[in-house]
Enzyme design. Structure first.
Site, mmCIF file in Angstrom:
data_model
loop_
_atom_site.group_PDB
_atom_site.id
_atom_site.type_symbol
_atom_site.label_atom_id
_atom_site.label_comp_id
_atom_site.label_asym_id
_atom_site.label_seq_id
_atom_site.Cartn_x
_atom_site.Cartn_y
_atom_site.Cartn_z
ATOM 1 N N CYS A 398 -3.656 5.016 6.277
ATOM 2 C CA CYS A 398 -2.263 4.870 5.851
ATOM 3 C C CYS A 398 -1.978 3.416 5.465
ATOM 4 C CB CYS A 398 -1.317 5.374 6.937
ATOM 5 S SG CYS A 398 0.375 5.664 6.332
ATOM 6 N N HIS A 525 -3.240 10.639 7.669
ATOM 7 C CA HIS A 525 -3.658 10.278 9.034
ATOM 8 C C HIS A 525 -4.674 11.311 9.543
ATOM 9 C CE1 HIS A 525 -0.708 7.075 10.153
ATOM 10 N NE2 HIS A 525 -0.008 7.627 9.166
ATOM 11 N N GLU A 527 -6.650 11.223 11.972
ATOM 12 C CA GLU A 527 -6.849 11.247 13.420
ATOM 13 C C GLU A 527 -6.132 12.414 14.092
ATOM 14 O OE1 GLU A 527 -3.388 8.230 12.816
ATOM 15 O OE2 GLU A 527 -5.163 8.937 11.734
#
Length: 551
Positions: A398, A525, A527
């Protein structure tokens, strides 16, 4: 529907989320479908406007919900996909009730906490517990409900009362209450003190809830004498008092509870069938053993602005750890405060400046995660420059992608002063700009949020390999700014390739640097979708390249 309620006493941060996730994982290993709800008693509608310093990371869901980080624990442990409604806040409850009052739903009635607020809470749990979360469209069998905060807090009172009523609505045979408490050791004598737990259970019972199980946090395993004393004063059988002492790794917690017969006891209380054939539990045990057996180590420099509270990057940490498990190494995260890399830090705090650069250069790879605001940005840009020029594996997430683009624009394209309009509205070379559909007046829920499709533009790139040959991927987003489309041609000509774009090919989603061993950035993102046995592809790419660079 069966419900397992997890509450906490004495103080916050005892591990209610991990306890709830672990119990859910154990019940799922019996073959039951499990979902989860997190109750947060704060007045915010959601976690989206909270500072990571105060509340930890904001976890983003597929539907764009900005929620508490515990929902990330649920998704990772249970391998499910939750919705924004799985996070219930005081703000959401009161907003619904007030909206109903304005519509005339309670016409003629005085709207009160009891019964209107408490009914809304119960109706919410009843409705959300039935939402399918495992991808097969089937309704869950068990719902884990975690009550945030500490029993006795003023803001928790309406939820405690709602849960008191709820046990009778769903039937006591479908309701299990697990209370997490603290058993400290005070002084040199080493005696495990039960008084804090006695007090919190007394408060809980005074509110009309009697715990079925106590999960006691302690440094060492609970002694039998401690269990017997708690059983005597807390009206809980000694066998239902569970030791949650410190363990070598987080993935041991479900196994620790399993060793104390937790699964069988909870299943018996809820009328669930036990089975000896539990491949999911066997796989979990194998994973925990693998984590404990790791000897090699890989070091990633995390260059961020919230390094004072590691919960600010909880999902990033987990994605790095999952990736390290897969390459067969322990994850060592070197926390680098981005401000410490900036030139002015050399005169203001020379010790921090020296240490920050030493830590960055000693790492096997560099990660710049997401964030907002201009503090530390120049340090992040310097970290991206160092990784690019020295062929150190780099992943930008990001904001990390955006600073990599800014750095490349300045130092490769030669456009001095290039920046994001977030940090410099008058920059002569806006490499990153505000998205046209974003709101400049309202902060909550106005970003580009949730799961979006990214199309990989060429098969000759690292992204295709990392995503196992897929050219259409879906990842979660949370941003207001994007790479300036007017600069794409110049950037690509100079070697910074935008190999992933959105479905209209207008938004840049993935960057790769030609000729670099691993220089990768994502606007999304990744993750948030990482799992212990299925690490996020971009994070795995970073850790894999960093581990390989050691040899």
């Amino acid at each position: 529907m069966r419900y397992v309620i997890v509450s906490g006493g004495v103080l916050s941060g005892l591990g209610k989320g991990v306890t709830a996730s672990s119990i859910g994982m154990l019940l799922k290993s019996l073959g039951y479908r499990v979902t989860a709800i997190k109750i947060d008693p704060y007045l915010n509608s959601d976690a989206g406007t909270m500072s990571p310093f105060e509340h930890g990371e904001v976890f983003v869901l597929d539907d764009g919900g900005e929620v508490d980080l515990d929902l990330g624990n649920y998704e990772r442990f249970l391998d499910i996909t939750l919705t924004r409604d799985n996070n219930l806040t005081t703000g959401k409850v009161y907003a619904n009730v007030i909206e109903g009052e304005r519509r005339g739903d309670y016409l003629g009635k005085t709207v009160q906490v009891v019964p209107h607020i408490t009914n809304e809470i119960q109706d919410w749990m009843d409705r959300v517990a039935s939402i399918p979360v495992d991808g097969n469209g089937d309704e869950p069998d068990v719902c884990i409900v975690e009550l945030g905060g500490t029993v006795g807090d003023i803001e928790s009172a309406p939820f405690v009362e709602a849960l008191r009523q709820f046990q009778f609505r769903v039937g006591k045979e479908n309701f299990v209450l697990v209370h997490v408490s603290l058993v400290p050791v005070v002084g040199v004598v080493g005696e495990q003190k039960t008084k804090p737990t006695q007090h919190t259970v007394k408060e809980l019972r005074a509110a009309g809830l009697s715990p079925d199980f106590l999960v006691c946090r302690s440094e060492e395993p609970l002694e039998q004498a401690t269990k017997d004393k708690l059983a005597l004063f807390c009206h809980v059988p000694s066998s239902h008092i569970l030791s949650a002492h410190d363990v070598s790794n987080l993935y041991r917690v479900p196994l620790l509870l399993e060793e104390q017969n937790t699964t069988a006891m909870v299943a018996e209380k809820l009328g669930l069938k036990m089975t000896d054939n539990r491949p999911q539990l066997d796989a979990w045990r194998e994973m925990a053993n693998h984590v404990d057996s790791l000897e090699s180590e890989v070091t990633i420099a995390m260059v961020g602005k919230y390094t004072g509270l590691t919960d600010s990057y909880l999902s990033v940490i987990k994605a790095l750890q999952h990736s390290a498990f897969k390459v067969g190494a322990k994850m060592n995260i070197s926390w680098v405060d981005a401000t410490g890399l900036e030139p002015e830090s050399e005169s203001k705090d020379p010790e921090l400046y020296t240490k920050s650069w030493q830590d960055l250069k000693a790492a096997d790879g560099v990660l710049v995660p997401g964030g907002f605001g201009n503090r530390g940005i120049e340090g992040m840009i310097l970290a991206a420059q160092y990784a690019r020029e020295n062929h150190v594996p780099y992943l930008g997430v990001c904001l990390g992608l955006q600073v990599a683009v800014i750095e490349f624009t300045r130092n490769v394209l030669g456009k001095a002063g290039a920046n994001s309009t977030e940090f410099d509205e008058d920059t002569p070379h806006p490499a990153v700009i505000f998205m046209p559909e974003g709101s400049r007046t309202h902060m909550g829920g106005t970003m580009r949020l949730g799961s979006r499709q990214t199309n990989i533009q060429t098969e000759d790139c690292a992204a295709v390999r990392l995503y196992d040959g897929a050219t259409e991927i879906h990842e979660r987003h949370r941003h207001r700014y994007e790479v300036n489309p007017d600069m794409i041609s110049d950037l690509e000509t100079a070697g910074l390739k935008f190999v992933g774009k959105d479905t209209e090919a207008q938004r840049m989603e993935i960057i790769e640097l030609t000729g670099h061993k691993f220089f990768f950035g994502t606007q999304y993102h990744p993750e948030f979708k990482s799992r212990p046995n299925r690490p996020s592809p971009p994070f795995f790419g970073l850790v894999e390249a960093a581990f390989a660079s050691q040899s």
